[in-house]
Design a protein around this motif. Structure first.
Motif, PDB file in Angstrom:
ATOM      1  N   LYS A 115       0.831  -1.210   0.000  1.00  0.00           N
ATOM      2  CA  LYS A 115       0.000   0.000   0.000  1.00  0.00           C
ATOM      3  C   LYS A 115       0.865   1.261   0.000  1.00  0.00           C
ATOM      4  O   LYS A 115       0.582   2.234  -0.712  1.00  0.00           O
ATOM      5  CB  LYS A 115      -0.939  -0.004   1.210  1.00  0.00           C
ATOM      6  CG  LYS A 115      -2.068  -1.024   1.109  1.00  0.00           C
ATOM      7  CD  LYS A 115      -2.934  -1.017   2.344  1.00  0.00           C
ATOM      8  CE  LYS A 115      -4.096  -2.003   2.206  1.00  0.00           C
ATOM      9  NZ  LYS A 115      -5.073  -1.567   1.173  1.00  0.00           N
ATOM     10  N   ILE A 116       1.940   1.243   0.791  1.00  0.00           N
ATOM     11  CA  ILE A 116       2.830   2.407   0.851  1.00  0.00           C
ATOM     12  C   ILE A 116       3.517   2.623  -0.498  1.00  0.00           C
ATOM     13  O   ILE A 116       3.645   3.760  -0.974  1.00  0.00           O
ATOM     14  CB  ILE A 116       3.871   2.230   1.975  1.00  0.00           C
ATOM     15  CG1 ILE A 116       3.178   2.280   3.344  1.00  0.00           C
ATOM     16  CG2 ILE A 116       4.955   3.300   1.885  1.00  0.00           C
ATOM     17  CD1 ILE A 116       4.100   1.973   4.515  1.00  0.00           C
ATOM     18  N   THR A 117       3.936   1.533  -1.127  1.00  0.00           N
ATOM     19  CA  THR A 117       4.610   1.634  -2.436  1.00  0.00           C
ATOM     20  C   THR A 117       3.686   2.248  -3.477  1.00  0.00           C
ATOM     21  O   THR A 117       4.093   3.112  -4.258  1.00  0.00           O
ATOM     22  CB  THR A 117       5.082   0.241  -2.892  1.00  0.00           C
ATOM     23  OG1 THR A 117       5.985  -0.296  -1.911  1.00  0.00           O
ATOM     24  CG2 THR A 117       5.793   0.325  -4.229  1.00  0.00           C
ATOM     25  N   LYS A 118       2.419   1.823  -3.488  1.00  0.00           N
ATOM     26  CA  LYS A 118       1.446   2.392  -4.432  1.00  0.00           C
ATOM     27  C   LYS A 118       1.203   3.864  -4.131  1.00  0.00           C
ATOM     28  O   LYS A 118       1.121   4.699  -5.045  1.00  0.00           O
ATOM     29  CB  LYS A 118       0.127   1.617  -4.352  1.00  0.00           C
ATOM     30  CG  LYS A 118       0.206   0.200  -4.899  1.00  0.00           C
ATOM     31  CD  LYS A 118      -1.124  -0.521  -4.724  1.00  0.00           C
ATOM     32  CE  LYS A 118      -1.033  -1.979  -5.190  1.00  0.00           C
ATOM     33  NZ  LYS A 118      -2.300  -2.716  -4.939  1.00  0.00           N
ATOM     34  N   ALA A 119       1.102   4.202  -2.851  1.00  0.00           N
ATOM     35  CA  ALA A 119       0.855   5.596  -2.458  1.00  0.00           C
ATOM     36  C   ALA A 119       2.020   6.496  -2.853  1.00  0.00           C
ATOM     37  O   ALA A 119       1.807   7.639  -3.289  1.00  0.00           O
ATOM     38  CB  ALA A 119       0.615   5.672  -0.950  1.00  0.00           C
ATOM     39  N   VAL A 120       3.240   6.005  -2.718  1.00  0.00           N
ATOM     40  CA  VAL A 120       4.416   6.789  -3.099  1.00  0.00           C
ATOM     41  C   VAL A 120       4.397   7.088  -4.595  1.00  0.00           C
ATOM     42  O   VAL A 120       4.729   8.195  -5.021  1.00  0.00           O
ATOM     43  CB  VAL A 120       5.709   6.043  -2.692  1.00  0.00           C
ATOM     44  CG1 VAL A 120       6.926   6.618  -3.414  1.00  0.00           C
ATOM     45  CG2 VAL A 120       5.907   6.136  -1.181  1.00  0.00           C
ATOM     46  N   ARG A 121       4.004   6.117  -5.399  1.00  0.00           N
ATOM     47  CA  ARG A 121       3.920   6.346  -6.854  1.00  0.00           C
ATOM     48  C   ARG A 121       2.893   7.429  -7.174  1.00  0.00           C
ATOM     49  O   ARG A 121       3.145   8.323  -7.990  1.00  0.00           O
ATOM     50  CB  ARG A 121       3.571   5.050  -7.574  1.00  0.00           C
ATOM     51  CG  ARG A 121       4.736   4.089  -7.722  1.00  0.00           C
ATOM     52  CD  ARG A 121       4.476   3.084  -8.837  1.00  0.00           C
ATOM     53  NE  ARG A 121       3.343   2.222  -8.533  1.00  0.00           N
ATOM     54  CZ  ARG A 121       3.426   1.043  -7.919  1.00  0.00           C
ATOM     55  NH1 ARG A 121       4.617   0.578  -7.547  1.00  0.00           N
ATOM     56  NH2 ARG A 121       2.351   0.315  -7.687  1.00  0.00           N
ATOM     57  N   VAL A 122       1.738   7.362  -6.520  1.00  0.00           N
ATOM     58  CA  VAL A 122       0.676   8.335  -6.778  1.00  0.00           C
ATOM     59  C   VAL A 122       1.087   9.733  -6.317  1.00  0.00           C
ATOM     60  O   VAL A 122       0.723  10.745  -6.935  1.00  0.00           O
ATOM     61  CB  VAL A 122      -0.629   7.889  -6.077  1.00  0.00           C
ATOM     62  CG1 VAL A 122      -1.662   9.010  -6.089  1.00  0.00           C
ATOM     63  CG2 VAL A 122      -1.185   6.640  -6.747  1.00  0.00           C
ATOM     64  N   ALA A 123       1.891   9.794  -5.256  1.00  0.00           N
ATOM     65  CA  ALA A 123       2.286  11.087  -4.682  1.00  0.00           C
ATOM     66  C   ALA A 123       3.509  11.692  -5.356  1.00  0.00           C
ATOM     67  O   ALA A 123       3.994  12.741  -4.919  1.00  0.00           O
ATOM     68  CB  ALA A 123       2.555  10.918  -3.185  1.00  0.00           C
ATOM     69  N   SER A 124       4.000  11.081  -6.427  1.00  0.00           N
ATOM     70  CA  SER A 124       5.226  11.574  -7.069  1.00  0.00           C
ATOM     71  C   SER A 124       5.144  13.046  -7.498  1.00  0.00           C
ATOM     72  O   SER A 124       6.133  13.771  -7.381  1.00  0.00           O
ATOM     73  CB  SER A 124       5.615  10.683  -8.245  1.00  0.00           C
ATOM     74  OG  SER A 124       4.596  10.651  -9.220  1.00  0.00           O
ATOM     75  N   PRO A 125       3.986  13.562  -7.988  1.00  0.00           N
ATOM     76  CA  PRO A 125       3.934  15.001  -8.315  1.00  0.00           C
ATOM     77  C   PRO A 125       4.198  15.888  -7.096  1.00  0.00           C
ATOM     78  O   PRO A 125       4.786  16.966  -7.221  1.00  0.00           O
ATOM     79  CB  PRO A 125       2.514  15.193  -8.848  1.00  0.00           C
ATOM     80  CG  PRO A 125       2.092  13.852  -9.318  1.00  0.00           C
ATOM     81  CD  PRO A 125       2.739  12.878  -8.372  1.00  0.00           C
TER      82      PRO A 125
END
Length: 388
Positions: A115-125
């Motif tokens: 879940k954290i890995t997916k969230a980090v990708r989404v938060a890249s901007p």
């Protein structure tokens, strides 16, 4: 997304992705006694994204509580997952996810990490926005790779000298080679070794300019000429001559002598490397004439004289290496310049020290800089060991 206006929108999106992860501090999640000190590193936690992205995600974006520094711990964020407490911590041995019962909680830990890995990708901007904002300020370190870049140059120069020495020692050697029972030829090792020495010299000189561009940027920071990340980036985009002049005063005759030689060498050889390798002496074309094929030189200069049939830009490897070594003896090896003492320590340059006069005071003399480097090295080692 447009930040900071869209932060709340991104925050809601990230919270949906990591659900049911929550802040253990805000939720009041109960944990075993001494949980902060007895929790074990999980195998799943070894796959977490880089520590700084995890920190920015949970502390900066989502506002989770950071418990602060402990012995060998840089930061600690307690989280709740389905009513159970876990720790996200950056310790001396790296980023990790910690649990009270490692063996029986490993499955849940893998879910948390995913879940954290997916969230980090989404938060890249958001991370990119943070980086661009940070570059406008002075709360930055600039990594110092001076010694590594110097080692690259030194290796290539040593190889050049060994090869040219071998070439000269075998100048009169002739090797008779049999190709077939009825076919023989000769080989003269000198020519092959001479060619290899030229390649090594060109590579060494290119390494020298790369090394000195890096050094000049750090020197400009230490001299208080660069105060923000954008200042550093702007100078990095400038040419070698501009970087040189940001570091050393070409009104000084000794400095000017080195500068003139090195600028000439750069035009002759590094521009050749960087502009399509049309020949180390600028030989790009041959003109069709009644005299035969006449060399048309392209000496890599702008304006009406971009092409020439005249020589005058010939390149001599030995002379170029000699000029480079003389400059390094004058600047890098002389122990006369306080900024060099700092750069040879491999410590990063710290932009706040350029704005608050810390570097200015250390630059007063070589002795002051040596004391400052010793003090800062101790601080750096303590931080690396997380000895708070």
């Amino acid at each position: 997304m447009n930040f900071p206006d869209d932060i709340e929108q991104l925050k809601r999106k990230v919270e949906k992705i990591i659900d049911p992860i929550d802040s253990a501090a805000e939720k009041g999640t109960k944990a075993e006694k001494d949980f902060l000190f007895t929790a074990s590193r999980t195998d799943a936690g070894r796959s977490l994204p880089p520590y700084y992205l995890v920190y920015f995600l949970f502390v900066d974006l989502l506002g989770y509580k950071n418990l602060g520094q402990f012995e060998k711990v840089a930061w600690s964020v307690p989280i709740d997952y389905n009513g159970t407490a876990y720790l996200l911590e950056h310790r001396k041995l790296g980023m990790g996810l910690f649990a009270s019962d490692k063996e029986n909680q490993e499955s849940e830990c893998r879910e948390i990490v995913n879940k954290i890995t997916k969230a980090v990708r989404v938060a890249s901007p958001y991370f990119e926005w943070l980086a661009s904002e940070a570059a406008k300020r002075s709360d930055l370190n600039v990594l110092n790779h001076s010694l590594r870049l110097h080692d690259r140059y030194a290796f290539l120069v040593t190889e050049y000298k060994k090869t040219i020495q071998e070439a000269n020692s075998r100048k009169d050697e002739i090797i008779r080679k049999e190709y077939f029972s009825t076919s023989w030829g000769i080989e003269i090792p000198y020519y092959g070794l001479k060619k290899e020495s030229e390649w090594l010299a060109i590579s060494a000189i290119d390494a020298f300019y790369s090394f000195t561009e890096h050094v000049f940027i750090h020197a400009a920071i230490l001299k208080g000429m660069l105060l923000t990340g954008e200042d550093v980036a702007n100078l990095a985009d400038k040419d070698w001559a501009t970087k040189f002049k940001s570091c050393l005063d070409i009104e000084d005759q000794d400095v000017k002598s080195h500068y003139d030689q090195l600028v000439s060498i750069k035009r002759q050889i590094r521009n050749y490397v960087a502009h399509g390798a049309f020949g180390k002496n600028g030989e790009a074309f041959q003109i069709h004439t009644g005299a035969g094929a006449v060399p048309l030189l392209m000496p890599h200069q702008k304006g009406s004289s971009r092409f020439s049939m005249q020589s005058g830009i010939e390149f001599n490897e030995a002379e170029a290496i000699k000029a480079v070594e003389e400059f390094l003896s004058f600047y890098w090896e002389s122990k006369m310049f306080p900024e060099v003492i700092y750069m040879q320590s491999s410590l990063p340059t710290i932009l706040p020290y350029a704005t608050d006069s810390t570097y200015s005071r250390a630059m007063a003399s070589v002795e002051d800089m040596e004391e400052f480097v010793e003090y800062l090295s101790r601080m750096h080692d303590d931080a690396g060991n997380m000895d708070w």
